[in-house]
Design a protein around this motif. Sequence first.
Motif, PDB file in Angstrom:
ATOM      1  N   SER A 147      23.847  16.791   6.844  1.00  0.00           N
ATOM      2  CA  SER A 147      23.198  16.828   5.528  1.00  0.00           C
ATOM      3  C   SER A 147      22.248  18.014   5.411  1.00  0.00           C
ATOM      4  O   SER A 147      21.803  18.344   4.309  1.00  0.00           O
ATOM      5  CB  SER A 147      22.412  15.544   5.299  1.00  0.00           C
ATOM      6  OG  SER A 147      21.313  15.489   6.203  1.00  0.00           O
TER       7      SER A 147
ATOM      8  N   THR B  49      20.246   9.703   1.683  1.00  0.00           N
ATOM      9  CA  THR B  49      19.552  10.637   2.567  1.00  0.00           C
ATOM     10  C   THR B  49      19.928  10.281   4.003  1.00  0.00           C
ATOM     11  O   THR B  49      20.488   9.206   4.250  1.00  0.00           O
ATOM     12  CB  THR B  49      18.016  10.501   2.465  1.00  0.00           C
ATOM     13  OG1 THR B  49      17.648   9.234   3.033  1.00  0.00           O
ATOM     14  CG2 THR B  49      17.541  10.568   1.036  1.00  0.00           C
ATOM     15  N   ASN B  50      19.571  11.160   4.941  1.00  0.00           N
ATOM     16  CA  ASN B  50      19.920  10.860   6.329  1.00  0.00           C
ATOM     17  C   ASN B  50      19.055   9.741   6.917  1.00  0.00           C
ATOM     18  O   ASN B  50      19.270   9.317   8.025  1.00  0.00           O
ATOM     19  CB  ASN B  50      19.828  12.129   7.181  1.00  0.00           C
ATOM     20  CG  ASN B  50      18.500  12.832   6.968  1.00  0.00           C
ATOM     21  OD1 ASN B  50      17.453  12.225   7.094  1.00  0.00           O
ATOM     22  ND2 ASN B  50      18.575  14.096   6.580  1.00  0.00           N
TER      23      ASN B  50
ATOM     24  N   ALA C 144      23.771  12.889  11.258  1.00  0.00           N
ATOM     25  CA  ALA C 144      23.471  12.717   9.834  1.00  0.00           C
ATOM     26  C   ALA C 144      22.497  13.800   9.365  1.00  0.00           C
ATOM     27  O   ALA C 144      22.652  14.372   8.282  1.00  0.00           O
ATOM     28  CB  ALA C 144      22.896  11.325   9.580  1.00  0.00           C
TER      29      ALA C 144
ATOM     30  N   ILE D 179      26.401   9.946   4.444  1.00  0.00           N
ATOM     31  CA  ILE D 179      26.203  11.386   4.225  1.00  0.00           C
ATOM     32  C   ILE D 179      27.548  12.076   3.972  1.00  0.00           C
ATOM     33  O   ILE D 179      27.669  12.914   3.078  1.00  0.00           O
ATOM     34  CB  ILE D 179      25.488  12.036   5.440  1.00  0.00           C
ATOM     35  CG1 ILE D 179      24.042  11.537   5.549  1.00  0.00           C
ATOM     36  CG2 ILE D 179      25.555  13.548   5.379  1.00  0.00           C
ATOM     37  CD1 ILE D 179      23.116  12.031   4.475  1.00  0.00           C
TER      38      ILE D 179
END
Lengths: 246, 338
Positions: free
Chosen positions: B159, B259-260, B155, B99
């Motif tokens: 994000s 993506t997380n 994360a 991230i």
Amino acid sequence: MPLLEMNGIAMRFGAIEALAGVDFTLEAGKITGLMGDNGAGKSTLVKIIAGNFPPSEGEVKLEGKPVHFHKPVDARAAGIEVVYQDLAICNNLTASANVFLGREEMHGIWPVRILNEWKMSARARELFAELKSETRPDDVVRQMSGGQRQAVAIARTHLSKAKIVLMDEPTAAISVRQVAEVLELLKRLRDQGMAVVLISHRMPDVFAVADQIVVLRRGHKVADKPIVQSSPEEVTGLITGAIRAA
Amino acid sequence: MSTQHAPAIDGEFARPRPTLWQKIIAKQAFWVTLAVIIIPIVMTFVEPTFSGAFFKEDNFFNTTRNFAFIAIMALGQVAVMITGGIDLAVGSTLAVCGIVLGLLMESGYSFWTAALACIITGILIGAVNGYLIAYWRLSPFVVTLGMLSIGRSLALAISNNKFFHRFGPDRDLLIEIGGGKTFGIANPVIVLIILALIMGFIFKYTRYGRHLYAIGGNEHASQLSGVPVDVLKLSVYVLSSFMTAISAILMVGWLGSVTNGIGIGYELRVIASTVIGGVNLLGGEGGAYAVVVGAALIEIIRNSLLLAGVDPYWQGTFVGMFIIFAVLLERVRGRKVG
């Protein structure tokens, strides 16, 4: 001049007084038997000499000069080696790796310094030969007998020419036949001019090899005399308290 | 000189020295390597349509690349495990690092700046883990389990639950590094080979490596021998997170987005690779080659099942069986070599 001189050593752990006013000296080329019941202060005294912790009171002099050890490594650098009761060896490493642990021989030029296995193995082989042990330097300790492990732990003290070797119950975990060999080994260390401290519960072992006997009881030194002037009966009395002091 | 045979203090007849062959077959990595070679060959005979597929360049390329990400992380994990510890936080660390990389690149920073920040993030996470474990003497399992949760939440927070895929001016470079190939080999695989060689060298030939094994064998004895136990324990968690950060850069480049949710459950795949490679959970054993073949075996099992048309739902069962089998094999080996 004694090799090691300790004066008025006291050690307190909180309210517990493990040692009180103990004087202790070691001379080169002598084996000192250190005896006492559990909790008498033997281990504490040995740990102070070995640099595990400094005493609460009192001074320690090595070859006449005051010393202050804070870590076992400090004591080792000054020539004091300990063979611990549990031997303090790594089962997953070879005999030679154990002997050289923390003092590995290296070769190459920085930053690529690599272990000189060949040199360490050759030196370990010499040490085992000196000790008349059949231990092979490249064998892993996990596969060894109790006597071989003992040899590894003792060989380690031989690596640097130690002045003082402290042996914590070296004969506790090995067979009768091997005991005789370990005692021979202690004599050999003495004949090479080392001061040897034998901490043991086994009276016959101490009387077989020691030159001097020191008895501790409840943190006090109750005897410190040539072993020829003592007897197992007297020492037993001193350990249990039946005899106050001798 | 006396020629008389002196009694040895060991007093026992020494065991016969193992031959080179015995040493090799005593290594779990040998059996895993064998499985890695044999499984695809066997599958070729069992499943006629399979022969074409597995050895096709595409599939070989994909398989090697797929396990490279896990294997790189396993190279760090094995250092932790040699000391007797465990790092459960790697999956979450991968997400935080990924991230950070994605966020910075998307904000217009160059690839190199973002990659450096990603690696520093990894090092910081490892340093926190290592500090708590080495100096506060907390259990590695608990600390890294806590970090697993913290990392995943970080994360999410960093994000803001956004999906990064544009990556700013250096997008092509990132995609090329993670998804491209050099001399026909996927870039992550090349990175894996280089890192595996370096780690293998460190484990086998350096004082640092020797001391890691010593700590795993007997931490107290190592301390008494003057091994800087605390610093070394701190260092392995940093190393593990560092490897994870490297893996994050490559993986984000390969996926082309981040993506997380990236890396969920990866800690288990990484640890499974080490266990299959024969690394002892109690410490003191393991090596770079072992974990690479361990990771390779998992991927080959998955790939073979896929190509053989087995329902993918069953993959986990097969991988799990291999993990248990690996531990069983270790016990059998342990009995033989003592």
